[in-house]
Motif scaffolding. Sequence first.
Motif, PDB file in Angstrom:
ATOM      1  N   ILE A  33       0.916  -1.182  -0.012  1.00  0.00           N
ATOM      2  CA  ILE A  33      -0.041  -0.038   0.009  1.00  0.00           C
ATOM      3  C   ILE A  33       0.679   1.297   0.029  1.00  0.00           C
ATOM      4  CG2 ILE A  33      -1.780   1.187   1.266  1.00  0.00           C
ATOM      5  CD1 ILE A  33      -2.939  -1.489   2.287  1.00  0.00           C
ATOM      6  N   ALA A  34       2.001   1.287   1.028  1.00  0.00           N
ATOM      7  CA  ALA A  34       2.627   2.510   0.760  1.00  0.00           C
ATOM      8  C   ALA A  34       3.488   2.575  -0.568  1.00  0.00           C
ATOM      9  CB  ALA A  34       3.955   2.034   1.861  1.00  0.00           C
ATOM     10  N   SER A  35       3.748   1.421  -1.263  1.00  0.00           N
ATOM     11  CA  SER A  35       4.287   1.724  -2.830  1.00  0.00           C
ATOM     12  C   SER A  35       3.434   2.324  -3.594  1.00  0.00           C
ATOM     13  CB  SER A  35       4.954   0.451  -2.884  1.00  0.00           C
ATOM     14  OG  SER A  35       5.856  -0.111  -2.335  1.00  0.00           O
ATOM     15  N   VAL A  36       2.020   1.953  -3.385  1.00  0.00           N
ATOM     16  CA  VAL A  36       1.198   2.541  -4.653  1.00  0.00           C
ATOM     17  C   VAL A  36       0.969   4.188  -4.160  1.00  0.00           C
ATOM     18  CG1 VAL A  36      -1.483   2.527  -4.914  1.00  0.00           C
ATOM     19  CG2 VAL A  36      -0.191   0.355  -4.725  1.00  0.00           C
ATOM     20  N   VAL A  37       0.994   4.249  -2.896  1.00  0.00           N
ATOM     21  CA  VAL A  37       0.458   5.674  -2.439  1.00  0.00           C
ATOM     22  C   VAL A  37       1.632   6.634  -2.999  1.00  0.00           C
ATOM     23  CG1 VAL A  37       0.349   7.343  -0.420  1.00  0.00           C
ATOM     24  CG2 VAL A  37      -0.932   5.012  -0.406  1.00  0.00           C
ATOM     25  N   GLU A  38       3.034   6.012  -2.884  1.00  0.00           N
ATOM     26  CA  GLU A  38       4.137   6.581  -3.258  1.00  0.00           C
ATOM     27  C   GLU A  38       4.102   6.868  -4.675  1.00  0.00           C
ATOM     28  OE1 GLU A  38       7.928   4.930  -1.894  1.00  0.00           O
ATOM     29  OE2 GLU A  38       9.127   6.190  -3.364  1.00  0.00           O
ATOM     30  N   ALA A  39       3.662   5.844  -5.365  1.00  0.00           N
ATOM     31  CA  ALA A  39       3.693   6.259  -6.830  1.00  0.00           C
ATOM     32  C   ALA A  39       2.604   7.033  -7.111  1.00  0.00           C
ATOM     33  CB  ALA A  39       3.288   4.653  -7.254  1.00  0.00           C
ATOM     34  N   LEU A  40       1.736   7.329  -6.542  1.00  0.00           N
ATOM     35  CA  LEU A  40       0.733   8.370  -7.091  1.00  0.00           C
ATOM     36  C   LEU A  40       1.059   9.664  -6.624  1.00  0.00           C
ATOM     37  CD1 LEU A  40      -2.509   6.349  -5.764  1.00  0.00           C
ATOM     38  CD2 LEU A  40      -1.628   6.809  -8.050  1.00  0.00           C
ATOM     39  N   GLY A  41       2.327   9.753  -6.070  1.00  0.00           N
ATOM     40  CA  GLY A  41       3.075  11.103  -5.707  1.00  0.00           C
ATOM     41  C   GLY A  41       2.419  11.738  -4.401  1.00  0.00           C
ATOM     42  N   ILE A  42       1.870  10.958  -3.513  1.00  0.00           N
ATOM     43  CA  ILE A  42       1.602  11.500  -2.128  1.00  0.00           C
ATOM     44  C   ILE A  42       2.860  11.597  -1.366  1.00  0.00           C
ATOM     45  CG2 ILE A  42       0.051  11.176  -0.080  1.00  0.00           C
ATOM     46  CD1 ILE A  42      -1.406  11.722  -2.713  1.00  0.00           C
TER      47      ILE A  42
END
Length: 265
Positions: A105-114
């Motif tokens: 989940i952390a990776s996805v959120v990071e990929a979205l630029g948050i």
Amino acid sequence: MLTAAQLDRFRADGFLLLPGFVAAAACDELRARAEELMAAFEPGARRTVFTTSEQARKTDDYFLDSGEDIRFFFEEADPTIINKLGHALHDLDPVFARFSRTPAIASVVEALGIADPRVLQSMYILKAPRVGGEVRCHQDATYLHTDPPEAMIGLWFALEDARTDNACLWAIPGGHRDGLRAKFVRDGRATRLDVLDPRPWDDARLVPLEARQGDLILLDGLVPHLSYTNRSPRSRHAYTLHVISGAAPYPATNWLQRTTPPRGF
Ligand code: FE2
């Protein structure tokens, strides 16, 4: 975690389905834990109804103080049936905390630029068979506003299959580029809905976002979405997280105010 094509798709549509993001066993564990929490809950005289249509009128202290608690909200059509649990499952319950703070989940959120992501809010949504109420078309940024709105992202985990017959999500592709239509504003212990743009939603543009158990749907904070009443004999359990950037201002006019800052992953 996200390919360039997936990111492009998310930017274009305002939503993105990631199939099989969570193992079935993890979904089942969360469902079992929710059942335990509900079995242990003694509602007493207090039953707070959750409705989007009348949220301002029915908001009360139980709702306003649920940002750092696990509270139980009931169906408008049947106040004996639980609509949802919220809004700090991810902080207060070990099973939900484990589910909510994974490296994936952390990776996805990071990929979205948050930048500096913080898990602000969690909800367990039951959408009970034959009763689970409609959630009218809205933007999540109406209820959690950040500056800019792009500093907030919604994650919707299908804990059971969600099809059109058991009230899956529907969304307007590209609708996130059309601005924020309303803002749910907190003023002390009072709340109100400020309408910024009174145009009705273009229902003809809605598309169903059907999901299988374990799928994750990413939602831009501005993408218009809804779910209809669940008229089927099957429930439609889902778990949602809303993640904000710790680097962006979080206005005091948000209903959800915490005494301790929301934590990251
Ligand atoms: Fe929503």
